[in-house]
Design an enzyme around this catalytic site. Sequence first.
Site, short mmCIF file in Angstrom:
data_model
loop_
_atom_site.label_atom_id
_atom_site.label_comp_id
_atom_site.label_asym_id
_atom_site.label_seq_id
_atom_site.Cartn_x
_atom_site.Cartn_y
_atom_site.Cartn_z
N LYS A 171 0.84 -1.21 0.00
CA LYS A 171 0.00 0.00 0.00
C LYS A 171 0.88 1.27 0.00
O LYS A 171 0.65 2.19 -0.77
CB LYS A 171 -0.94 0.00 1.22
CG LYS A 171 -1.88 -1.21 1.25
CD LYS A 171 -2.83 -1.19 2.43
CE LYS A 171 -2.18 -1.34 3.78
NZ LYS A 171 -1.50 -2.64 4.00
N ARG B 145 -10.05 0.23 8.76
CA ARG B 145 -9.59 -1.14 8.96
C ARG B 145 -10.62 -2.00 9.66
O ARG B 145 -10.38 -3.20 9.86
CB ARG B 145 -8.34 -1.10 9.85
CG ARG B 145 -7.04 -1.34 9.17
CD ARG B 145 -5.95 -1.17 10.19
NE ARG B 145 -4.80 -1.91 9.86
CZ ARG B 145 -3.72 -1.40 9.27
NH1 ARG B 145 -3.68 -0.15 8.93
NH2 ARG B 145 -2.69 -2.16 9.04
N ARG C 195 11.84 -5.83 4.53
CA ARG C 195 11.59 -4.37 4.48
C ARG C 195 12.55 -3.60 5.38
O ARG C 195 12.84 -4.01 6.50
CB ARG C 195 10.16 -4.07 4.89
CG ARG C 195 9.90 -2.57 5.02
CD ARG C 195 8.44 -2.22 5.04
NE ARG C 195 7.73 -2.77 6.16
CZ ARG C 195 6.43 -2.62 6.35
NH1 ARG C 195 5.71 -1.96 5.47
NH2 ARG C 195 5.83 -3.15 7.40
N ARG D 81 11.13 -2.50 11.05
CA ARG D 81 10.02 -2.20 11.96
C ARG D 81 9.87 -3.30 13.00
O ARG D 81 9.99 -4.48 12.67
CB ARG D 81 8.72 -2.05 11.16
CG ARG D 81 8.44 -0.60 10.79
CD ARG D 81 7.27 -0.40 9.90
NE ARG D 81 6.05 -1.13 10.20
CZ ARG D 81 4.95 -1.03 9.50
NH1 ARG D 81 4.89 -0.22 8.46
NH2 ARG D 81 3.88 -1.73 9.81
N ARG E 147 -0.70 -10.21 12.42
CA ARG E 147 -1.31 -9.10 11.66
C ARG E 147 -2.17 -9.64 10.51
O ARG E 147 -3.23 -9.10 10.22
CB ARG E 147 -0.20 -8.18 11.12
CG ARG E 147 0.43 -7.33 12.21
CD ARG E 147 1.80 -6.79 11.80
NE ARG E 147 1.77 -5.89 10.69
CZ ARG E 147 2.85 -5.56 9.96
NH1 ARG E 147 4.02 -6.08 10.26
NH2 ARG E 147 2.74 -4.74 8.96
#
Length: 212
Positions: A14, A87, A126, A159, A170
């Site tokens: 996203k 969400r 990431r 992160r 998640r």
Amino acid sequence: MNAVVLLGPPGAGKGTVAEVLVARGFRHVSTGDLLREQIRLGTPLGVEAQALMDQGQFVPDDTVVGMIRDLITGENGSRFLFDGFPRTLVQAEKLDELIDSIQGTIDSVLLLECPDEVIVRRLGGRRTCAKCGAVYHMAFNPPSAGEYCDVDGCGLSQRPDDKEETIRERLKVYKEQTAPLVEYYEARNLVHPVDASMRIEEVRQAVLQLMA
Ligand code: AP5
């Protein structure tokens, strides 16, 4: 005010897709980024959010809806790109109320679809620049030198919620609480699915075609 919603599981891309839409005039609003800013500032909201985010759980609806209300109030002429918001069904209903109250519309919901195993690989690799927020992937979108940001040369970091165990949590929370939004927006013919498992440039092109 009009808005586009970016919907999709964690790590579907996203934020990566948002970059090309920002270049076309959208104002990018990521509730994840807003919450991480509160954590960085050490506010009470940030302290509460961090405990939940580190476990892969959602922050309470009232908290995120309040942040969005503050942002869009008085912004009648803007084009918003909501990333990671809404969400939950409660958040989606509240967003409709807020948008109605300023005579705005949601024009489109871009649904980024991606299999779980691809997501686990993406989030595991990431790296993010703490200073400017630029996002990289050590295999699929690497910085030009080491683990340093191409924009400002700062060190990149991982992160805390990108550990495999938290990623799986998640994904579970996404399926339980966010996936029902697809039906919510499909009832209004707003949903445009995008195959987000393709390479970054292909996904960006597919999104730009949909938005043309
Ligand atoms: P948030 O920050 O919104 O995280 P998320 O939705 O889990 O999404 P991510 O940022 O992890 O992934 P992304 O889809 O943006 O992917 P990206 O482009 O970075 O939220 C974090 C937490 O905050 C939540 O868990 C929750 O606790 C809380 N929160 C936030 N909003 C909330 C709300 N509304 N209500 C309640 N709680 C809320 O890409 C991922 C990686 O893959 C990158 O390394 C990238 O380079 C790479 N990549 C991207 N696209 C491709 C591609 N096509 N091919 C190969 N690699 C790719």
